[in-house]
Design a protein around this motif. Structure first.
Motif, PDB file in Angstrom:
ATOM      1  N   UNK A  91       8.660 -13.533  -4.829  1.00  0.00           N
ATOM      2  CA  UNK A  91       8.605 -12.372  -5.293  1.00  0.00           C
ATOM      3  C   UNK A  91      10.421 -12.645  -5.833  1.00  0.00           C
ATOM      4  N   UNK A 115      11.705  -1.119 -11.819  1.00  0.00           N
ATOM      5  CA  UNK A 115      11.405  -0.009 -10.904  1.00  0.00           C
ATOM      6  C   UNK A 115      11.287  -1.464  -9.627  1.00  0.00           C
ATOM      7  N   UNK A 166       9.845  -2.969  -7.976  1.00  0.00           N
ATOM      8  CA  UNK A 166       9.167  -4.011  -7.798  1.00  0.00           C
ATOM      9  C   UNK A 166       9.124  -5.010  -9.046  1.00  0.00           C
ATOM     10  N   UNK A 167      10.848  -4.757  -9.610  1.00  0.00           N
ATOM     11  CA  UNK A 167      11.487  -5.508 -10.107  1.00  0.00           C
ATOM     12  C   UNK A 167      12.811  -6.174 -10.179  1.00  0.00           C
ATOM     13  N   UNK A 209      16.211  -2.993   0.509  1.00  0.00           N
ATOM     14  CA  UNK A 209      14.630  -3.401   1.429  1.00  0.00           C
ATOM     15  C   UNK A 209      14.944  -4.543   1.314  1.00  0.00           C
ATOM     16  N   UNK A 229       7.994  -1.172   9.755  1.00  0.00           N
ATOM     17  CA  UNK A 229       7.819   0.279   9.343  1.00  0.00           C
ATOM     18  C   UNK A 229       7.523   0.293   7.407  1.00  0.00           C
ATOM     19  N   UNK A 230       8.660  -0.122   7.160  1.00  0.00           N
ATOM     20  CA  UNK A 230       8.977  -0.035   6.164  1.00  0.00           C
ATOM     21  C   UNK A 230       9.580  -1.369   4.954  1.00  0.00           C
ATOM     22  N   UNK A 231       8.762  -2.243   5.592  1.00  0.00           N
ATOM     23  CA  UNK A 231       8.265  -3.410   4.688  1.00  0.00           C
ATOM     24  C   UNK A 231      10.185  -4.479   5.040  1.00  0.00           C
ATOM     25  N   UNK A 236       8.983  -7.317   5.521  1.00  0.00           N
ATOM     26  CA  UNK A 236       7.820  -8.223   5.371  1.00  0.00           C
ATOM     27  C   UNK A 236       7.425  -9.482   4.773  1.00  0.00           C
ATOM     28  N   UNK A 243      14.094   1.694  -1.271  1.00  0.00           N
ATOM     29  CA  UNK A 243      13.964   1.338  -3.219  1.00  0.00           C
ATOM     30  C   UNK A 243      15.242   1.584  -4.247  1.00  0.00           C
ATOM     31  N   UNK A 277       3.666   2.702  -8.352  1.00  0.00           N
ATOM     32  CA  UNK A 277       3.371   2.879 -10.010  1.00  0.00           C
ATOM     33  C   UNK A 277       3.180   1.638  -9.807  1.00  0.00           C
ATOM     34  N   UNK A 278       3.519  -0.264  -9.034  1.00  0.00           N
ATOM     35  CA  UNK A 278       2.924  -1.262  -9.469  1.00  0.00           C
ATOM     36  C   UNK A 278       3.090  -1.749  -8.195  1.00  0.00           C
ATOM     37  N   UNK A 303       2.354  -6.206  -6.794  1.00  0.00           N
ATOM     38  CA  UNK A 303       2.473  -7.526  -6.980  1.00  0.00           C
ATOM     39  C   UNK A 303       1.116  -8.652  -6.802  1.00  0.00           C
ATOM     40  N   UNK A 318       6.090  -2.505  -2.413  1.00  0.00           N
ATOM     41  CA  UNK A 318       7.558  -2.551  -1.824  1.00  0.00           C
ATOM     42  C   UNK A 318       7.372  -2.613  -0.898  1.00  0.00           C
ATOM     43  N   UNK A 319       6.335  -2.289   0.289  1.00  0.00           N
ATOM     44  CA  UNK A 319       6.244  -2.072   1.253  1.00  0.00           C
ATOM     45  C   UNK A 319       5.572  -2.437   2.241  1.00  0.00           C
ATOM     46  N   UNK A 320       4.316  -2.740   1.665  1.00  0.00           N
ATOM     47  CA  UNK A 320       3.289  -3.509   2.841  1.00  0.00           C
ATOM     48  C   UNK A 320       2.467  -3.803   1.417  1.00  0.00           C
ATOM     49  N   UNK A 321       1.449  -5.009   2.573  1.00  0.00           N
ATOM     50  CA  UNK A 321       1.063  -6.083   1.344  1.00  0.00           C
ATOM     51  C   UNK A 321      -0.656  -6.003   2.269  1.00  0.00           C
ATOM     52  N   UNK A 333       1.927 -13.718  -7.857  1.00  0.00           N
ATOM     53  CA  UNK A 333       2.493 -13.749  -8.530  1.00  0.00           C
ATOM     54  C   UNK A 333       3.962 -12.932  -9.646  1.00  0.00           C
ATOM     55  N   UNK A 364       2.878  -9.169 -11.936  1.00  0.00           N
ATOM     56  CA  UNK A 364       3.090  -7.233 -11.120  1.00  0.00           C
ATOM     57  C   UNK A 364       2.131  -7.229 -11.614  1.00  0.00           C
TER      58      UNK A 364
END
Lengths: 821, 79
Positions: free
Chosen positions: A453, A470, A472-473, A478, A508-510, A513, A647, B15-16, B18, B42-45, B64, B66
């Motif tokens: 990722x 975002x 995620x991107x 983190x 706790x905050x990834x 991970x 984030x 919002x999104x 993966x 972002x934080x958990x699986x 892979x 999003x």
């Protein structure tokens, strides 16, 4: 919480009865004839001599404290003397069963433990090894002194005198002491003899010895560790935390086979029946027999026993048996060694809490007299030899004492010649260099979704249209922390990590991970909810040669590890005169949303304690690079992270967050936005409030603000800030810590001191108010906001702007202070 | 009948997420409640469960990639 551990209701709900193993009390019954076979007469006599040595040494200190003189030597000793007269059987007996590479972590009443371990190590080491050890200490200076005062070269005599002189010079806080005079009576240690740091904090050694035992297991060094403490320490939470930590089930179950087993640590309670003014049996504890507490820890009851500390051979027998168990991986073990303290807690103790009859009754159970009598009865010793031993011991202690008070041999620490000498010992400022290629055993990081990722993420937070990616991107804080952790874990085999949810949960905050898919249990594991043990074991792990990155979920939990952070982590580098290095990074997240006990910025609290490096980054670039510096460095670092910023993507650094490993030096603030009219120095998430404020200040007030992110608290290089102030003449400091006593106040005072000629207005400070952090709904009224920054800039720093407070902070600060808020 | 597997709202500020891994391939039989796809915020699986029993007819968002909250990740065809 591995999923293969199934909490089976069928098992858990079944009626059953727990069986606690029997705990032996004074079970030793070996005839002396057998002990003669085991040790030989020479060693049995040495045991007597060693006990005499401990007693004479303590008697000498008592004499200095009471009369200012000993054996005709006058000297004013100003330091403490927590004496172990009456407890010699415990110290010498346990040392007899220990090998040179077993490491003891002493109590505050540790002179006897130290001397006994040293004498035992000297008896066990080869002459060449002894010579190398003594030559290696302070360039051989102490050895030369010893050879001079002894006038002989008997190897054992030289080494024993070296031991006593190094200790006494340390107690007298002389530069030639074992710890350069920085430790003193309650902290003296000498690693080459296996005498690791003693602790002035009751029970302080328990967690440290546990961490050291973990390093012994993982580093393959062999041997065991011993945590000495008194019976009073059974009232200390961190001691229980350490015992629980050392017997975690995962050690015998989930850890890789080559490192499996309970930790090789012996909790050796030298039980003298008194805990300061309180009496453990009958008054301040409920265990009745101390060894009973082992039953509360694990199914083995920690192999606990109560042992007669009056008899050194009973103690040696027990320690030898526990040692064998520990080496096998059946640890931890616990011994309750009963040994009555004949003299007071310290020399200021008037013995008001115990009767003369009791003290008198125990004089009939004096370990030295009883042991000597038993040797005589067996024909091993006669009066002549006994008298010669006593004479030899007295002569030796007198010789050492004369040397230790002689400034030509043991010079006082000369602070006047170097006023910052102690300060120079706080940090080594050294670092390891990581090898270019990965080392160690772990799964391929590329096989994890986290790494895949990350490979697809943008390195900068701003997209091609000027908008924000975002989380995620684009790489977040983190992710940035994860990248550095992954790099260090895969390039530094000595590094381990743990916290309360580090594996499957991923932190706790990834942040972690994915790491549990890569690293085995003995590199990354879930610790019990034991903040004190988490920090203390990391310190012990580092003292024993490893490196650790550990985590407290919330900064607010620092209180639970207060002693470990403030007195242990911060102090041991300098209390060892720089001989110890403590490469420990303690990650603490600063919370949000949860209110008063989960949202406090306590960075200033730890910055106040000398001996800790303190870092608080606010951007991904800085987080990645500063964590790398912290992990590579050999000094202890408290690494703060804001939960609200995990984030955050990179908005400042050109090119974003580099994929490759890099370091950002600790202690250097960074200009995040250039300006000319006012400097805004931020710490933590206030950076983003300042950015918002700067935009409004420019657009609506025509004020150009320069923003500097402090990034670090300790060390702190003012140059960037002073340079900025020379340009702007005005400075506002902003952070989310409550203002009173905060680090901002220190910065503001220093800036006022160093830049007063450049300032057109006094430095202004904007922190959170001096009341509890409210819950999520009220947070924006508590943490400084952009409008609060604008208010102070326009109302206080540039009053010609002639505006009013629009935010909430137009309150009367003097009135609040008068009322304590 | 086609039943969509939808990216759920995994948190108010999420919002999104993966797609980490599809635990089933297209054409595999699935039971309602069975884990079919692993997603990461972002934080958990988290493992998402099949909303119905049937056959995983199609995967709309492969591993892979999003996906935004509310997106159809795949379709289960029930009997």
């Amino acid at each position: 919480m591995p999923k293969e551990l199934f909490v089976d209701p069928q098992v858990m709900r079944k009626a059953d009865r727990l069986r606690v193993p029997e705990i032996p009390v004074h079970a030793y019954a070996t005839p002396l004839a057998e002990e003669r076979q085991r040790y030989g007469d020479k060693t049995l006599i040495r045991v007597l001599r060693d006990m005499m040595m401990v007693r004479e040494f303590e008697t000498m200190l008592a004499s200095f404290k009471a009369q200012g003189a000993y054996a005709g030597i006058e000297f004013v000793y100003k330091g403490p003397a927590h004496l172990s007269i009456g407890q010699e059987g415990a110290a010498v007996g346990s040392a007899l069963a220990l090998k040179p590479d077993d490491h003891i972590f002493g109590s505050h009443r540790s002179h006897g433990e130290f001397i006994a371990k040293g004498l035992s190590a000297i008896a066990g080491l080869e002459p060449a090894a002894l010579a190398a050890i003594m030559e290696g200490h302070q360039g051989g200076a102490m050895l030369r002194s010893v050879e001079k005062i002894l006038g002989g070269d008997n190897e054992t005599e030289v080494a024993e005198t070296f031991l006593l002189l190094g200790l006494l010079a340390e107690i007298f806080m002389r530069a030639s002491g074992f710890n350069g005079g920085m430790g003193g009576s309650m902290h003296a240690f000498f690693l080459p003899f296996g005498a690791y740091p003693n602790n002035a904090i009751v029970g302080g050694s328990a967690g440290i010895a546990t961490g050291a035992a973990m390093r012994k297991r993982l580093g393959g060094d062999g041997g065991i560790t011993v945590a000495y403490s008194g019976d009073g320490s059974t009232g200390c939470g961190p001691v229980w935390e350490a015992m629980n930590f050392s017997s975690m089930a995962q050690l015998k179950g989930l850890w890789p086979e080559e490192h499996r087993g309970g930790l090789p640590v012996l909790f050796c309670f030298n039980n003298n029946f008194y805990a300061m003014g309180g009496q453990t049996i009958g008054e301040t504890a409920g265990w009745d027999r101390l060894s009973r507490i082992g039953a509360g820890i694990n199914p083995d009851a920690m192999h606990a026993e109560t042992v007669d500390g009056t008899n050194p051979l009973a103690v040696a027998d027990a320690v030898a048996r526990k040692r064998a168990l520990l080496v096998e991986g059946a640890g931890p073990a616990l011994l309750d060694v009963e040994c009555y303290r004949a003299t007071g807690h310290s020399t200021s103790d008037a013995n008001a809490y115990r009767s003369r009859d009791e003290i008198k009754a125990w004089t009939a159970h004096d370990p030295i007299a009883l042991y000597a009598a038993s040797l005589k009865e067996a024909g091993i010793l006669d009066d002549t030899v006994e008298a010669a031993l006593a004479e030899g011991v007295a002569a030796r202690v007198r010789m050492v004492t004369a040397a230790a008070v002689d400034p030509a041999i043991a010079a006082p620490v000369d602070i006047r010649a170097n006023p910052t000498l102690i300060g120079e010992l706080m940090f080594s400022n050294t670092a390891i260099a990581l090898p270019p290629e990965p080392v160690g055993t772990f799964n391929d990081p590329a096989s994890t979704s986290r790494v895949r990722q990350l490979a697809k993420k943008a390195r900068h937070g701003i997209d091609e249209n000027g908008g924000l990616h975002s989380p995620m991107r684009a790489v977040t804080i983190r992710d940035a922390l994860f990248e550095t952790l992954l790099h260090h874990f895969t390039h530094d085999e000595s590094l381990i990590g743990y916290g309360e949810e580090c594996r499957e949960w991923g932190g706790a905050f990834g942040v972690y991970r994915g790491l549990s898919d890569i690293l085995p249990y003995d590199r990354l594991f879930n610790a019990p909810i034991s903040e004190a043990a988490i920090v203390a074991t990391a310190i012990g792990y580092a003292m024993e040669g490893g490196r650790a990155v550990v985590e407290l979920m919330y900064t607010d939990f620092i209180g639970r590890a207060g002693d470990e952070i403030f007195n242990q982590m911060a102090k041991w580098q300098s209390m060892s005169a720089g001989m110890l290095k403590l490469p420990v990074v303690l990650r603490c997240s600063i919370g949000s949303k949860y209110g008063a006990q989960h949202s406090q910025d306590w960075s200033g609290l730890v910055a106040h304690i000398p001996g800790l490096k303190v870092v608080y980054p606010s951007t991904p670039y800085d987080a990645k690079g500063l964590l790398a510096s912290a992990l590579a460095g050999n000094d202890p670092v408290i690494f703060f992270e804001s939960q609200r910023l995990y984030d955050a993507t990179e908005m400042f650094h050109e090119g974003g967050v580099p994929e490759d490993y890099y370091q950002v030096p600790i202690g250097v603030p960074d200009v995040k936005r250039e300006g000319t009219d006012v400097t805004i120095l931020t710490l933590g998430p206030s950076l983003y409030a300042a950015v918002g404020a700067a935009e409004t200040l420019a657009a609506e007030h025509g004020v150009s603000a320069e923003i500097i992110d402090a990034r670090s608290l300790v060390p702190f290089d003012y140059e960037t800030v002073l340079k900025s102030v020379r340009k702007t003449g005005r400075i506002l400091l902003v952070s989310e810590a409550s203002e009173r006593g905060s680090f901002l106040m220190t910065l503001a005072a220093d800036i006022g001191r160093y830049a007063h000629g450049d300032l057109t207005a006094p430095p202004q400070v904007l922190g959170s108010p001096n009341w509890i952090v409210p819950g999520a709904e009220m947070e924006s009224t508590y943490f400084p906001q952009a409008q609060d920054i604008i208010d102070i800039v326009c109302c206080e720093l540039i009053p010609e702007k002639n505006t009013d407070y629009r935010g909430l902070r137009g309150w009367d600060g003097l009135d609040l202070s008068r009322r304590g808020i | 009948m086609d039943v969509p597997i939808v990216m759920p709202q995994l948190g108010v500020d999420i919002e999104e997420a993966q797609i980490d891994e599809w635990l089933k391939a297209e054409g595999d039989a699935v039971e309602e409640g069975e884990q079919v796809v692993i997603v990461t915020t972002p934080k958990v699986t988290l493992e998402l469960e099949a909303p119905a029993s049937g056959v995983l007819k199609s995967i709309a968002i492969p591993a892979d990639e999003i996906a935004k909250v509310g997106t159809t990740l795949g379709i289960i065809e029930t009997e």
